[in-house]
Enzyme design. Structure first.
Site, short mmCIF file in Angstrom:
data_model
loop_
_atom_site.label_atom_id
_atom_site.label_comp_id
_atom_site.label_asym_id
_atom_site.label_seq_id
_atom_site.Cartn_x
_atom_site.Cartn_y
_atom_site.Cartn_z
CB SER A 232 41.26 38.84 43.73
OG SER A 232 39.76 38.69 43.18
CD GLU A 359 42.41 45.64 40.59
OE1 GLU A 359 42.50 44.50 40.13
OE2 GLU A 359 43.15 45.96 41.59
CG HIS A 456 41.89 41.20 39.18
ND1 HIS A 456 41.96 41.94 40.22
CD2 HIS A 456 41.13 40.03 39.49
CE1 HIS A 456 41.24 41.16 41.32
NE2 HIS A 456 41.30 40.00 40.99
#
Length: 549
Positions: A232, A359, A456
């Site tokens: 990330s 995500e 995610h």
């Protein structure tokens, strides 16, 4: 191997994380970044006498987040720039090193999160390093240049992390949000050391890599064979470090999972500073910001985020308010990584990339992003981000009958993570580098193989080999089954192989990434369960990185 390690600054005693792995935690790599060191580039860590205890993680950077399994920040915690090391035992020859940068929107997170435990990776023959670095305004807020005699010259110019210095809470502070800022003068002052640098969090990471260069040999690691990895915002930090002159030569390979596409111009960063200063009740100047405690700036940042979250007319920041990103245009990061990679700035660094197929479903599940329930709101979303209409129509057509929410989350996920991941791979290949691409698409999990989200962060417990910690069950969709452990074994092996040799087990990108991505799925997952693959041609007219506040 003895559990005591001799570093440049002193000895540290670790502990047995497993029968064949020793860990040493909370080792300072730089001095506490408060007091006279606040808003400055990191300074060397002071040496210590005797044997330092290395059985507990160091304090986390100032933040308001409280994450499962990780310590929270407390006002007064100052020694926040520390590393943790896991090393297999016994060792003979120097081992490859993997250095991990956690994510968290440049605002929250720490190396103490349970998914980042390095034991399983160390068992494959790696020395694993995780670290903390400055976040939020302390690490990524823009601090304007001040007269040379101004910033830091008076007795009240700085406050420590536990200072009780008074900070006004008047939200109607007289701040000119259209004030002109001389960014050229700021850049000159940053270059000659008279102004607080932008991207201080990135400079912390450079300091940590220098610690690895100088001290990892004491733990059995090879300082000439270092892989820098992150997820990330941590993955975007990896991309930045690949092209930063200050980090040149400190690592030879890079792993970036779900790199986030937003970057900020200095104008955006300065505007954000004015908003935060107004919320904190201080002047948006170097001296004014230094007079506000870290706690006050964390609270002010949260207040600004909350205002965006509740104002649908506030533009692109409304949909998932994040105030910080790497700042472009200064001495630390002159240009964005896509531009620099395509020009060959890191052609000698091998790159392994990955993104998940769903995500933004995680951000929706935790309440981080706005809930869009009508197509009119998706159209407004596209307008706020400057997306062409055919992008939205393409995502609707690929999901006939899907709820509006699913269309929005797919679009948002590819805008912030998926498409940017592909473009980084293609830019690096175009610049003469080797880039390997993968996609995480685990859609069934547990012993009963029920549907789960490939969202995610779901890939990270698999890549670290940490599936059995109950604190991670939410991320991976419940208790793991045998097929999940087998997938984790393959992903750990890919990371370990790449860190050791540069080969994760599949071919690098050659030109376009369309047909060269390796797909991570459990062995028993039917092909019909694959997530719809976006038509990347839809993104052809969209500029990256995303330069939106």
């Amino acid at each position: 191997m003895d559990d005591v390690f001799e570093t440049t600054n002193g000895a540290v005693r670790g502990f047995r994380a497993a029968e064949d792995v020793v860990a040493a935690l909370g080792i300072p790599y730089a001095a506490p970044p408060f007091g006279a060191a606040r808003f400055r580039a990191p300074r060397p860590a002071p040496p210590w006498r005797g044997v330092r205890d290395g059985t507990a993680f160091g304090p986390v950077a100032p933040q308001s987040a409280e994450l499962p399994g990780a310590p929270s920040w407390r006002p007064g915690d100052e020694d926040v720039l520390t590393v943790n090391v896991w090393t297999p035992t016994p060792t003979t020859d120097p081992l490859p090193v993997l250095v991990w940068i956690h994510g968290g929107a440049y605002t929250f997170g720490s190396s103490a999160q349970p998914d980042f435990d390095g034991t399983a990776l160390a068992r494959t023959g790696l020395v694993v390093v995780t670290l903390n670095y400055r976040l939020g305004f302390e690490g990524f807020g823009h601090v304007p240049a001040a007269p040379r005699s101004g910033f830091g010259s008076g007795p009240d110019a700085h406050v420590s992390a536990d200072s009780d210095a008074h900070v006004s809470t008047d939200s109607e502070a007289d701040v000119d949000f259209e004030a002109d800022v001389d960014f050229e003068a700021d850049a000159d002052a940053e270059s000659d050391g008279t102004a607080p640098p932008d991207n201080r969090g990135l400079l912390d990471l450079v300091a940590a890599l220098r610690w690895v260069r100088d001290d990892i040999g004491a733990f059995g690691g090879d300082p000439g064979n270092v892989t820098l990895a992150g997820q990330s915002s941590g993955a975007t930090a990896v991309a930045c470090l690949m092209v930063m002159e200050q980090a040149r030569g400190l690592f030879r390979r890079a792993i970036a999972h779900s790199p986030a596409s937003p970057f900020h111009t200095r104008e955006i960063a300065a505007s954000t500073t004015r908003e935060i200063a107004a919320a904190a009740g201080c002047e948006a100047t170097a001296a004014g910001l230094a007079s506000a405690t870290p706690q006050a700036l964390v609270a002010a940042s949260d207040q600004v985020v909350d205002a965006y979250r509740h104002d649908p007319s506030s533009g692109s920041r409304h949909y998932d308010p994040s105030l910080f990103a790497p700042v472009l245009g200064g001495a630390t990061l002159p240009v964005d990584p896509l531009t620099a990679l395509a020009a060959g700035a890191a052609r000698d660094v091998d790159l392994l990339l990955c993104h998940t197929t769903e995500e933004y479903w995680l951000l929706d599940a935790v309440g981080s992003c706005a809930k869009l329930t009508t197509h009119a709101r998706i159209d407004r979303f596209a307008e706020d981000f400057g997306l062409a209409g055919d992008v939205v129509e393409g995502y609707r057509s690929a999901r006939p009958g899907a709820p509006v929410r699913d269309v929005h989350l797919a679009l948002f996920g590819d805008l912030l993570f998926g498409e940017f991941t592909h473009r980084l791979a293609e830019a690096h290949a175009a610049g003469g580098g080797r880039a390997h691409l993968s996609v995480f698409d685990r859609r069934r999990g547990g012993a009963d193989r029920t549907p789960v989200r490939a969202w995610h962060c779901a890939d990270i417990p698999f890549a670290f080999g940490n599936l059995d910690d109950d604190r991670l069950s939410f991320l991976i969709g419940g208790a793991p089954g045998p097929e999940d452990h087998e997938l984790a074994h393959r992903m750990v092996r890919a990371w370990s192989g790449f860190a050791a040799t540069g080969d994760p087990g599949w071919a690098p990108v050659a030109g376009t990434t369309t047909r060269t991505a390796h797909v991570w799925t459990p062995a028993d997952q039917p092909a019909a369960d694959r997530h719809p693959v976006p038509d990347r041609a839809l993104w052809a007219t969209t500029d990256f990185p995303v330069l939106r506040p």
